[in-house]
Design a protein around this motif. Structure first.
Motif, PDB file in Angstrom:
ATOM      1  N   ARG A 190       0.816  -1.217   0.000  1.00 22.76           N
ATOM      2  CA  ARG A 190       0.000   0.000   0.000  1.00 22.76           C
ATOM      3  C   ARG A 190       0.854   1.274   0.000  1.00 22.76           C
ATOM      4  NH1 ARG A 190      -3.446  -3.535  -0.551  1.00 22.76           N
ATOM      5  NH2 ARG A 190      -5.165  -4.030   0.849  1.00 22.76           N
ATOM      6  N   ALA A 191       2.130   1.156  -0.287  1.00 23.51           N
ATOM      7  CA  ALA A 191       3.068   2.278  -0.102  1.00 23.51           C
ATOM      8  C   ALA A 191       2.624   3.579  -0.776  1.00 23.51           C
ATOM      9  CB  ALA A 191       4.464   1.894  -0.599  1.00 23.51           C
ATOM     10  N   GLY A 192       2.003   3.477  -1.946  1.00 24.28           N
ATOM     11  CA  GLY A 192       1.602   4.678  -2.672  1.00 24.28           C
ATOM     12  C   GLY A 192       0.172   5.120  -2.402  1.00 24.28           C
ATOM     13  N   GLN A 193      -0.503   4.407  -1.498  1.00 22.78           N
ATOM     14  CA  GLN A 193      -1.922   4.678  -1.229  1.00 22.78           C
ATOM     15  C   GLN A 193      -2.067   5.704  -0.106  1.00 22.78           C
ATOM     16  OE1 GLN A 193      -4.022   0.922  -1.332  1.00 22.78           O
ATOM     17  NE2 GLN A 193      -5.631   1.728  -0.007  1.00 22.78           N
ATOM     18  N   ARG A 194      -3.097   6.532  -0.195  1.00 23.77           N
ATOM     19  CA  ARG A 194      -3.341   7.511   0.870  1.00 23.77           C
ATOM     20  C   ARG A 194      -3.741   6.820   2.167  1.00 23.77           C
ATOM     21  NH1 ARG A 194      -6.522  12.966  -0.987  1.00 23.77           N
ATOM     22  NH2 ARG A 194      -5.044  13.675  -2.568  1.00 23.77           N
ATOM     23  N   GLY A 195      -3.224   7.334   3.274  1.00 26.68           N
ATOM     24  CA  GLY A 195      -3.495   6.726   4.574  1.00 26.68           C
ATOM     25  C   GLY A 195      -4.969   6.617   4.897  1.00 26.68           C
ATOM     26  N   GLY A 196      -5.755   7.630   4.488  1.00 27.44           N
ATOM     27  CA  GLY A 196      -7.175   7.651   4.813  1.00 27.44           C
ATOM     28  C   GLY A 196      -7.984   6.586   4.105  1.00 27.44           C
ATOM     29  N   THR A 197      -7.417   5.964   3.067  1.00 28.41           N
ATOM     30  CA  THR A 197      -8.148   4.930   2.321  1.00 28.41           C
ATOM     31  C   THR A 197      -7.825   3.517   2.823  1.00 28.41           C
ATOM     32  OG1 THR A 197      -6.443   4.663   0.619  1.00 28.41           O
ATOM     33  CG2 THR A 197      -8.097   6.381   0.246  1.00 28.41           C
ATOM     34  N   LEU A 198      -6.941   3.404   3.805  1.00 29.53           N
ATOM     35  CA  LEU A 198      -6.586   2.085   4.346  1.00 29.53           C
ATOM     36  C   LEU A 198      -7.683   1.580   5.275  1.00 29.53           C
ATOM     37  CD1 LEU A 198      -2.857   2.733   5.405  1.00 29.53           C
ATOM     38  CD2 LEU A 198      -3.675   1.816   3.232  1.00 29.53           C
ATOM     39  N   SER A 199      -7.700   0.264   5.492  1.00 32.11           N
ATOM     40  CA  SER A 199      -8.612  -0.318   6.483  1.00 32.11           C
ATOM     41  C   SER A 199      -8.141   0.079   7.889  1.00 32.11           C
ATOM     42  CB  SER A 199      -8.607  -1.847   6.370  1.00 32.11           C
ATOM     43  OG  SER A 199      -7.370  -2.359   6.828  1.00 32.11           O
ATOM     44  N   GLY A 200      -9.002  -0.159   8.881  1.00 32.33           N
ATOM     45  CA  GLY A 200      -8.639   0.167  10.261  1.00 32.33           C
ATOM     46  C   GLY A 200      -7.366  -0.534  10.712  1.00 32.33           C
ATOM     47  N   GLY A 201      -7.264  -1.816  10.370  1.00 32.62           N
ATOM     48  CA  GLY A 201      -6.073  -2.580  10.749  1.00 32.62           C
ATOM     49  C   GLY A 201      -4.815  -2.056  10.088  1.00 32.62           C
ATOM     50  N   GLU A 202      -4.931  -1.710   8.804  1.00 28.02           N
ATOM     51  CA  GLU A 202      -3.776  -1.168   8.074  1.00 28.02           C
ATOM     52  C   GLU A 202      -3.372   0.194   8.632  1.00 28.02           C
ATOM     53  OE1 GLU A 202      -4.907  -3.356   3.839  1.00 28.02           O
ATOM     54  OE2 GLU A 202      -5.522  -1.295   4.201  1.00 28.02           O
TER      55      GLU A 202
END
Length: 243
Positions: free
Chosen positions: A132-144
């Motif tokens: 997920r390195a290039g993904q915005r933090g706000g779009t991650l799941s709770g666990g991620e």
């Protein structure tokens, strides 16, 4: 500092929110290389102690000593520079930044030559973050997001990691993964961890020692195994509760 001296020593600390007493004469020790957990019901004052150690809010009375230095009245940014990192309750990652940018923020106090090696280690511990390195933090799941909050704190190369409710709201499988990473960091890297947790069963199984907080006061302490066996602990935090 010898292993016989606490890395963190909290003595008779009182913290207030206005006129409300949040911490009442709290005594806690964390020794080098230990995992110490603080358990208690919601609203007991656990997170307040974490924030007081980091200088916001500051203790009204008592003393906090870290690595032989009195940090009671120090501003937060100076405390962080001494080697304390916090993964706060509610994660508080930077939602608009990518995973990589969040990790870079965590590493901002550390010399550049460590970055690549530290990043490699983080991606070994949390392979999901590499994906997920290039993904915005706000779009991650709770666990991620929780993994990212811990990873960001670790990028600062702390000597003492303060973890506030890392299991909150997460699926049991994710909780298990996160606790295994904490155990691994302690075992292989010698990282000292002070963990605040409502999930008493997991926390006490993981911890070398634990404290129980009720209404802003420490009411019990002992090894993790001892506290797991105590009837009062089992009745209040384990039986029929969150395992």
């Amino acid at each position: 500092m010898s292993p016989s001296e606490p890395m963190l020593s909290v003595r008779k600390v009182e913290t207030y929110y206005g006129k409300i007493v949040a911490l009442r004469g709290v005594d806690v020790d964390v020794y080098p290389g230990e995992i110490v957990t603080l358990i208690g019901a919601n609203g007991a004052g656990k997170s307040t102690l974490m924030m007081t150690i980091c200088g916001s809010p500051q203790a009204r009375s008592g003393q906090i000593v870290y690595d032989g230095q009195d940090i009671t009245a120090m501003p937060t940014h100076e405390i962080i520079r001494l080697g304390i990192a916090q993964s706060p309750e509610g994660r508080r990652i930077f939602p608009r930044m990518t995973v990589m940018e969040n990790l870079q923020m965590g590493a901002s106090l550390v010399a550049d030559e460590h970055f690549d090696g530290d990043l490699k280690r983080i991606f070994e511990l949390f392979p999901r973050l590499k994906e997920r390195a290039g993904q915005r933090g706000g779009t991650l799941s709770g666990g991620e997001q929780q993994m990212l909050a811990i990873a960001r704190a670790l990028m600062g190369r702390p000597k003492l990691l303060l973890l506030d409710e890392p299991s909150l709201g997460l699926a049991p499988l994710i909780v298990k993964q996160i606790f295994e990473v904490i155990k691994e960091l302690n075992r292989t890297d010698g990282l000292t961890v002070f963990l605040v947790e409502q999930n008493a069963f997991h926390a006490l199984k993981l911890a070398h020692r634990g404290y129980v907080m009720v209404n802003g006061s420490i009411t019990m302490s002992g090894t993790g195994a001892e506290l797991l066996k105590r009837e009062e602990v089992r009745a209040a935090y384990l039986e029929g509760g969150r395992h």
